[in-house]
Design a protein around this motif. Structure first.
Motif, PDB file in Angstrom:
ATOM      1  N   VAL A  51      -3.111   9.833  -7.661  1.00  0.00           N
ATOM      2  CA  VAL A  51      -4.531   9.752  -7.300  1.00  0.00           C
ATOM      3  C   VAL A  51      -5.393  10.681  -8.139  1.00  0.00           C
ATOM      4  CG1 VAL A  51      -4.127   8.981  -4.932  1.00  0.00           C
ATOM      5  CG2 VAL A  51      -4.262  11.447  -5.421  1.00  0.00           C
ATOM      6  N   ASP A 104      -6.831  -2.073  -3.079  1.00  0.00           N
ATOM      7  CA  ASP A 104      -6.392  -2.372  -1.707  1.00  0.00           C
ATOM      8  C   ASP A 104      -7.097  -1.439  -0.718  1.00  0.00           C
ATOM      9  OD1 ASP A 104      -4.962  -0.151  -2.683  1.00  0.00           O
ATOM     10  OD2 ASP A 104      -2.986  -0.947  -2.150  1.00  0.00           O
ATOM     11  N   LYS A 105      -7.132  -0.166  -1.058  1.00  0.00           N
ATOM     12  CA  LYS A 105      -7.851   0.784  -0.198  1.00  0.00           C
ATOM     13  C   LYS A 105      -9.355   0.466  -0.232  1.00  0.00           C
ATOM     14  CE  LYS A 105      -4.354   3.877   0.566  1.00  0.00           C
ATOM     15  NZ  LYS A 105      -3.199   3.026   0.194  1.00  0.00           N
ATOM     16  N   SER A 125     -12.134  11.461 -10.388  1.00  0.00           N
ATOM     17  CA  SER A 125     -11.967  10.875 -11.724  1.00  0.00           C
ATOM     18  C   SER A 125     -12.696   9.542 -11.789  1.00  0.00           C
ATOM     19  CB  SER A 125     -10.475  10.652 -12.036  1.00  0.00           C
ATOM     20  OG  SER A 125      -9.957   9.583 -11.254  1.00  0.00           O
ATOM     21  N   GLU A 171       0.848  -1.188   0.000  1.00  0.00           N
ATOM     22  CA  GLU A 171       0.000   0.000   0.000  1.00  0.00           C
ATOM     23  C   GLU A 171       0.888   1.244   0.000  1.00  0.00           C
ATOM     24  OE1 GLU A 171      -3.598   0.639   1.705  1.00  0.00           O
ATOM     25  OE2 GLU A 171      -4.153  -1.455   2.000  1.00  0.00           O
ATOM     26  N   THR A 188       1.206   6.691  -5.118  1.00  0.00           N
ATOM     27  CA  THR A 188       0.231   6.434  -6.176  1.00  0.00           C
ATOM     28  C   THR A 188      -0.292   7.759  -6.721  1.00  0.00           C
ATOM     29  OG1 THR A 188      -0.475   4.352  -5.158  1.00  0.00           O
ATOM     30  CG2 THR A 188      -2.033   5.397  -6.689  1.00  0.00           C
ATOM     31  N   TYR A 195     -10.709  12.858   0.304  1.00  0.00           N
ATOM     32  CA  TYR A 195      -9.505  12.603  -0.482  1.00  0.00           C
ATOM     33  C   TYR A 195      -9.902  11.696  -1.640  1.00  0.00           C
ATOM     34  CZ  TYR A 195      -4.502  12.140  -1.198  1.00  0.00           C
ATOM     35  OH  TYR A 195      -3.241  12.239  -1.713  1.00  0.00           O
ATOM     36  N   PRO A 196      -9.330  11.892  -2.824  1.00  0.00           N
ATOM     37  CA  PRO A 196      -9.648  10.983  -3.923  1.00  0.00           C
ATOM     38  C   PRO A 196      -8.936   9.641  -3.736  1.00  0.00           C
ATOM     39  CG  PRO A 196      -8.018  12.587  -4.643  1.00  0.00           C
ATOM     40  CD  PRO A 196      -8.410  12.968  -3.240  1.00  0.00           C
ATOM     41  N   GLU A 222     -11.545   7.006 -13.440  1.00  0.00           N
ATOM     42  CA  GLU A 222     -10.508   5.974 -13.301  1.00  0.00           C
ATOM     43  C   GLU A 222     -10.255   5.657 -11.836  1.00  0.00           C
ATOM     44  OE1 GLU A 222     -10.362   8.820 -14.848  1.00  0.00           O
ATOM     45  OE2 GLU A 222      -9.519   8.619 -16.869  1.00  0.00           O
ATOM     46  N   VAL A 273      -3.974   8.084 -13.505  1.00  0.00           N
ATOM     47  CA  VAL A 273      -4.510   7.772 -12.183  1.00  0.00           C
ATOM     48  C   VAL A 273      -4.292   6.282 -11.889  1.00  0.00           C
ATOM     49  CG1 VAL A 273      -6.633   7.577 -10.819  1.00  0.00           C
ATOM     50  CG2 VAL A 273      -6.217   9.625 -12.202  1.00  0.00           C
ATOM     51  N   HIS A 321      -1.145  15.766  -0.147  1.00  0.00           N
ATOM     52  CA  HIS A 321      -1.108  15.833  -1.608  1.00  0.00           C
ATOM     53  C   HIS A 321       0.281  16.301  -2.058  1.00  0.00           C
ATOM     54  CE1 HIS A 321      -5.395  16.490  -0.597  1.00  0.00           C
ATOM     55  NE2 HIS A 321      -5.723  16.116  -1.813  1.00  0.00           N
ATOM     56  N   VAL A 331      -7.753   6.001  -4.130  1.00  0.00           N
ATOM     57  CA  VAL A 331      -7.557   5.207  -5.348  1.00  0.00           C
ATOM     58  C   VAL A 331      -6.934   3.858  -5.003  1.00  0.00           C
ATOM     59  CG1 VAL A 331      -6.225   5.060  -7.499  1.00  0.00           C
ATOM     60  CG2 VAL A 331      -7.326   7.217  -6.861  1.00  0.00           C
TER      61      VAL A 331
END
Lengths: 363, 363
Positions: A262, B90-91, B110, A8, A260, B84-85, B112, A321, A308, B87
């Motif tokens: 995002v 796993d999350k 998004s 993760e 990642t 939070y976006p 995606e 993304v 961020h 993504v």
């Protein structure tokens, strides 16, 4: 252990092969130059990595806080130097307990501060080793070279203390150096410190230890006659600042942040799940902008908020993304300090979890 | 509990009376304006303080990370929004587990990204609430208002997701505001968001929640018709930046860092045992230098290294080694994030230790 691409994010990756190479090279160079190596453990705060440094021949470890010393002493490191002007009877009592089990020294730069520790040790019929801090140009703590003799005599005469020697940190190298100049401070810390030590001896003060160091300055300082010990910290991981200073190559950087993408909300902008609470706001030193290099890309992290990281996407590059990137941070010590755990990776495979044992021991 | 002057330094002090006052005032103002209050728990990361906010009438809490949501859910908070976006499958699996026990929503900007969560929920025969993130000017994550309808339709139509509404964070207030201007962003986030919500509804998209917020913008935004929820974070503690922005008075600042002067090595310079690993390197926003105000003094923290805070001593002031000072930091959230524990103080007496329960939950 999960595969690397199953981790993760964000995750702090440490390439163990690179760490072992960095540790071995520094240890070998110090042996060759005939100086003791006492790595600063504030960089990793990890017992596992501290033991690796000790196994490679380090004489002991350096820490910045009494709490860090307690963690490393409990973990079996038997020779510690708290390179900080520790002040206060409360800290003195903890140092007294520590000194029961290990060889210990702390920094000092004033009689008033040193006296707070001396009182505790004298009352217990014990003696604490101290190193007088000399300011070779950073303008932080430490006495000026011209005041060293008076300060050494005054501190060294306090019952309960023994003056073991002198130490400095030429941290101004992170401000003054231009890229590629390994030790671009005018007169090197080693030269200044060797001269101060000679002056003290001429004045009748015994100086057993002359301790200097920072990753950028150590290559030059360790070869100076009269220097007995060096205390580099960052060399174990390196970072974008060390690359910038010419202290290392990119291949010698062991620590990266796996993140990642995002969001790609607009042309030229991509956002990763690593902000200042993962990467810190430490700037790239001595100059240059941004908050980390995206490994293998020209794009840079332009701004950070807490969670961020905003990438200014370079011409001809693109991010999508869900994609994972690795960030070489500006300052490895600041990154490690934000996390409880590092992920040890070897040859691209996850090998172990490394606890940041002394994180949060701010006192 | 030790007396205040027996605490080891550095220590993060939180004045509980001030916290209770800040929490009560914000809750009352939101009730008066008819909006739900969902404080951002990233500021304190503490179950005790989160419960205080809930007891004062908060509708739920906001967090930035799934890991933080797990901590607050385990601690009994039954309504959480991960602003939070998020993504990744796993999350998504962790969110699925969380959604078993609480009312949950997450951000998205998004298709995606949202699809990675939708897949997990759809496969389990479950539905996850999402809020579409709108960029009202910060230039970080979120879709532009003009793209909101397309994005809302696309994300809202993903099986496994339900579009609960829209959210934003007008963080550019920390850059654009001049001192004293509480909500000095051109068109307020509330006005922009109310208009976006109307546009979505005109396009046939249901919008249950219109969520905005930051401590400086909330006083104006919560009064805008159509805003249903506000998410201030810093208001619980406040800091030098909030004072600078006119969000609060000095008396409304609850968090200070207790530090010891460890060195007064030269005229005009004093050094405390709190550096960037205690105070963070976050700058004073929107403008102004230094790394924190020394409470009751004109002197400022001019530079920080990891464990040293260097004070430029103001004309007519003096510091002595061993003296204790309190620092009002630039950014309370960044300070809390560096520590495992805060010290709760009431009327000058140490009352409790507050764990920073969700610190380090970066994933």
């Amino acid at each position: 252990m999960p595969a690397l691409d199953e981790l993760e994010t964000p995750a702090i990756l440490v390439d163990i092969d690179v760490v072992e190479g960095n540790v071995a090279r520094m240890a070998e160079a110090c042996r060759r130059d005939g100086v003791r190596l006492r790595p600063h453990a504030k960089t990793h705060k990890s017992l596992a990595i501290g033991r690796l440094q000790m196994a490679a021949g380090a004489a002991g470890l350096t820490v910045a806080k009494v709490g860090e010393a307690e963690v490393f002493a409990a973990g079996g490191v038997e020779d510690l130097f708290v390179a900080y002007p520790v002040v206060g009877a409360d800290k003195g009592r903890r140092l007294l307990a520590l000194a029961e089990g290990i060889r210990l020294a702390v920094g000092a730069d004033s009689v008033e501060g040193a006296a707070t520790l001396a009182g505790v040790f004298r009352a217990a019929g014990r003696t604490l080793d101290v190193l007088l801090e000399i300011d070779v140009g950073l303008g932080r703590t430490g006495v000026a070279p011209a005041q060293a003799l008076d300060a050494a005599r005054a501190i060294g005469s306090l019952p309960g203390l023994r003056l073991r020697g002198i130490f400095t940190h030429a941290g101004h190298v992170y401000v003054t150096a231009d890229g590629g100049a390994r030790t671009a401070i005018g007169r090197s810390e080693g030269e200044v410190m060797a001269a101060v030590a000679e002056g003290l001896r001429a004045g009748g003060v015994e100086v057993e230890e002359v301790s200097v160091g920072s990753t950028p300055t150590v290559p030059r300082s360790r070869a100076v006659a009269g220097i007995t010990e060096v205390r580099p910290g960052c060399y174990v991981f390196h970072d974008a600042t060390q690359v910038n200073l010419g202290s290392c190559t990119l291949d010698e950087c062991a620590l990266t942040v796996l993140a990642t993408v995002v969001s790609v909300p607009a042309r030229g902008r991509a956002v990763i799940d690593a902000g200042s609470k993962t990467l810190s706001k430490d700037p790239l030193a001595p100059a240059g902008g941004g908050f980390g290099r995206i490994v293998g890309r020209a794009s840079r992290l332009e701004t950070l908020t807490e969670e961020h990281g905003v990438i200014r996407v370079a011409e001809g590059e693109a991010f999508r993304v869900g994609e994972r990137v690795r960030v070489l941070p500006n300052h490895c010590c600041a990154v490690v300090n934000l996390h409880d755990e590092l992920v040890g990776v070897r040859a691209g495979r996850v090998e172990e979890r490394l606890r940041v044992d002394a994180r949060g021991r701010v006192q």
